[in-house]
Scaffold this motif. Structure first.
Motif, mmCIF file in Angstrom:
data_model
loop_
_atom_site.group_PDB
_atom_site.id
_atom_site.type_symbol
_atom_site.label_atom_id
_atom_site.label_comp_id
_atom_site.label_asym_id
_atom_site.label_seq_id
_atom_site.Cartn_x
_atom_site.Cartn_y
_atom_site.Cartn_z
ATOM 1 N N ASP A 1 0.855 -1.297 0.158
ATOM 2 C CA ASP A 1 -0.127 0.037 0.094
ATOM 3 C C ASP A 1 0.874 1.300 -0.024
ATOM 4 O OD1 ASP A 1 0.979 -0.324 2.556
ATOM 5 O OD2 ASP A 1 -0.810 0.694 3.484
ATOM 6 N N GLY A 2 2.287 1.213 -0.111
ATOM 7 C CA GLY A 2 2.972 2.414 0.110
ATOM 8 C C GLY A 2 2.884 3.207 -1.078
ATOM 9 N N PRO A 3 2.941 2.759 -2.381
ATOM 10 C CA PRO A 3 2.439 3.621 -3.639
ATOM 11 C C PRO A 3 1.491 4.554 -3.545
ATOM 12 C CG PRO A 3 3.434 1.585 -4.248
ATOM 13 C CD PRO A 3 2.972 1.468 -2.849
ATOM 14 N N LYS A 4 0.310 3.868 -2.939
ATOM 15 C CA LYS A 4 -1.206 4.412 -3.006
ATOM 16 C C LYS A 4 -0.867 5.331 -1.754
ATOM 17 C CE LYS A 4 -5.926 3.778 -2.033
ATOM 18 N NZ LYS A 4 -7.109 2.695 -2.103
ATOM 19 N N ARG A 5 -0.324 5.384 -0.657
ATOM 20 C CA ARG A 5 -0.161 6.211 0.593
ATOM 21 C C ARG A 5 0.597 7.370 -0.129
ATOM 22 N NH1 ARG A 5 2.657 4.735 4.392
ATOM 23 N NH2 ARG A 5 3.514 2.627 3.617
ATOM 24 N N LEU A 6 1.813 7.046 -0.763
ATOM 25 C CA LEU A 6 2.616 8.359 -1.207
ATOM 26 C C LEU A 6 1.730 9.121 -2.353
ATOM 27 C CD1 LEU A 6 5.361 9.497 -1.819
ATOM 28 C CD2 LEU A 6 5.842 7.951 -3.526
ATOM 29 N N MET A 7 1.141 8.348 -3.158
ATOM 30 C CA MET A 7 0.109 9.349 -4.087
ATOM 31 C C MET A 7 -0.509 10.126 -3.501
ATOM 32 S SD MET A 7 -2.487 8.131 -7.185
ATOM 33 C CE MET A 7 -1.141 7.659 -8.501
ATOM 34 N N ASN A 8 -1.476 9.724 -2.423
ATOM 35 C CA ASN A 8 -2.374 10.365 -1.724
ATOM 36 C C ASN A 8 -1.691 11.672 -1.046
ATOM 37 O OD1 ASN A 8 -4.659 8.885 -2.449
ATOM 38 N ND2 ASN A 8 -4.355 7.567 -0.626
ATOM 39 N N SER A 9 -0.690 11.351 -0.530
ATOM 40 C CA SER A 9 0.333 12.485 0.052
ATOM 41 C C SER A 9 0.736 13.427 -0.742
ATOM 42 C CB SER A 9 1.653 11.759 1.045
ATOM 43 O OG SER A 9 2.466 12.813 1.465
ATOM 44 N N LEU A 10 1.101 13.154 -1.885
ATOM 45 C CA LEU A 10 1.490 14.057 -3.085
ATOM 46 C C LEU A 10 0.332 14.855 -3.489
ATOM 47 C CD1 LEU A 10 3.974 11.852 -5.216
ATOM 48 C CD2 LEU A 10 4.526 13.799 -3.534
ATOM 49 N N LEU A 11 -0.984 14.218 -3.636
ATOM 50 C CA LEU A 11 -1.974 14.902 -4.012
ATOM 51 C C LEU A 11 -2.646 16.015 -3.185
ATOM 52 C CD1 LEU A 11 -3.979 11.892 -5.744
ATOM 53 C CD2 LEU A 11 -2.841 13.911 -6.814
ATOM 54 N N LYS A 12 -2.535 15.461 -1.822
ATOM 55 C CA LYS A 12 -2.710 16.358 -0.610
ATOM 56 C C LYS A 12 -2.035 17.535 -0.728
ATOM 57 C CE LYS A 12 -4.112 16.436 4.234
ATOM 58 N NZ LYS A 12 -3.854 15.646 5.561
ATOM 59 N N ARG A 13 -0.774 17.485 -0.813
ATOM 60 C CA ARG A 13 0.055 18.586 -0.560
ATOM 61 C C ARG A 13 -0.053 19.405 -1.824
ATOM 62 N NH1 ARG A 13 6.052 18.697 2.092
ATOM 63 N NH2 ARG A 13 6.462 20.923 1.857
ATOM 64 N N TYR A 14 -0.068 19.080 -3.003
ATOM 65 C CA TYR A 14 0.100 19.879 -4.138
ATOM 66 C C TYR A 14 -0.928 19.984 -5.143
ATOM 67 C CZ TYR A 14 4.952 18.569 -2.960
ATOM 68 O OH TYR A 14 6.079 18.659 -2.051
ATOM 69 N N CYS A 15 -2.053 18.984 -4.896
ATOM 70 C CA CYS A 15 -3.370 19.187 -5.619
ATOM 71 C C CYS A 15 -4.537 19.402 -4.844
ATOM 72 C CB CYS A 15 -3.358 17.880 -6.574
ATOM 73 S SG CYS A 15 -1.775 17.607 -7.524
ATOM 74 N N PRO A 16 -4.780 20.346 -4.489
ATOM 75 C CA PRO A 16 -5.830 20.653 -3.649
ATOM 76 C C PRO A 16 -7.229 20.058 -4.274
ATOM 77 C CG PRO A 16 -5.209 22.677 -3.931
ATOM 78 C CD PRO A 16 -4.237 21.581 -4.270
ATOM 79 N N ASP A 17 -8.464 19.771 -3.649
ATOM 80 C CA ASP A 17 -9.606 19.374 -4.371
ATOM 81 C C ASP A 17 -10.260 20.750 -4.765
ATOM 82 O OD1 ASP A 17 -11.430 20.569 -2.091
ATOM 83 O OD2 ASP A 17 -10.804 19.072 -0.853
#
Length: 201
Positions: free
Chosen positions: A88-104
């Protein structure tokens, strides 16, 4: 021991450790470049390292020094990736990047308040480009690739809308006075924060 710097000096971590967890060299390099483009702290560190290059350096010497600096930065990224091990590491990493650099979308709108029209448009373009780059980044993975999350991310980039609906075969049997039938579509692949399309035929 972590230092308060984009470049960590923890010893004993190599590119092979990153590869064992599914992050190949291309992924590490792409992620490093992504951070230098989209992360303000990393950008400041990169610009400050220019002061380490003697003014008398030739163009080749500058390139060599910059390559060594980038190699050190990429090595620190490899260290950070150890926090995202496991299936699940890649999914957690992707979510972390999206949260920081791509707001909803709602957060984007709030963050754009007070900006000029041109600055707000630029901010939206940067967020969209960050999403695209993250999708490309995780497409480089050979194991534990978060396929569903990449699909969702690509749909968020498109952020398509439906202008009109044409019924090729309208059918029959509608009760008088009920008007046109309501047409609904499946939930958007981009996620719950995006509006489901619907309309009347």
């Amino acid at each position: 021991q972590y230092e308060k710097s984009p470049v960590n000096k923890r010893s004993g971590i190599t590119v092979f450790d990153a590869e064992k967890t599914g992050y190949n060299v291309r992924f590490v390099t792409y992620l490093s470049r992504f951070l230098l483009c989209f992360d303000a702290d990393c950008q400041r560190w990169w610009y400050s390292r220019a002061a380490d290059i003697p003014r008398t350096s030739t163009a080749d010497q500058v390139n060599q020094q910059r390559m060594r600096q980038f190699g050190g930065f990429a090595a620190s990224v490899e260290v950070g990736l150890q926090e995202y091990r496991g299936p699940d590491g890649p999914k957690r990493l992707m979510n972390s990047l999206l949260k920081r650099y791509c707001p909803d979308p709602d957060t984007q709108q709030k963050m754009a308040e007070g900006l000029s029209e041109s600055d707000a448009a630029r901010f939206q373009r940067e967020v969209k480009e960050a999403r695209r780059q993250i999708a490309l980044l995780f497409g480089l993975m050979e194991t534990n690739q978060p396929v569903e999350d990449i699909t969702k991310l690509l749909a968020a980039i498109d952020n398509g809308s439906i202008d009109r609906v044409e019924i090729v075969s309208p059918g029959s049997g509608y009760a008088p006075g009920y008007g046109s039938p309501l047409v609904t579509f499946p939930p958007p692949e981009a996620g719950e924060e995006f509006t489901t399309a619907k309309g009347r035929a």
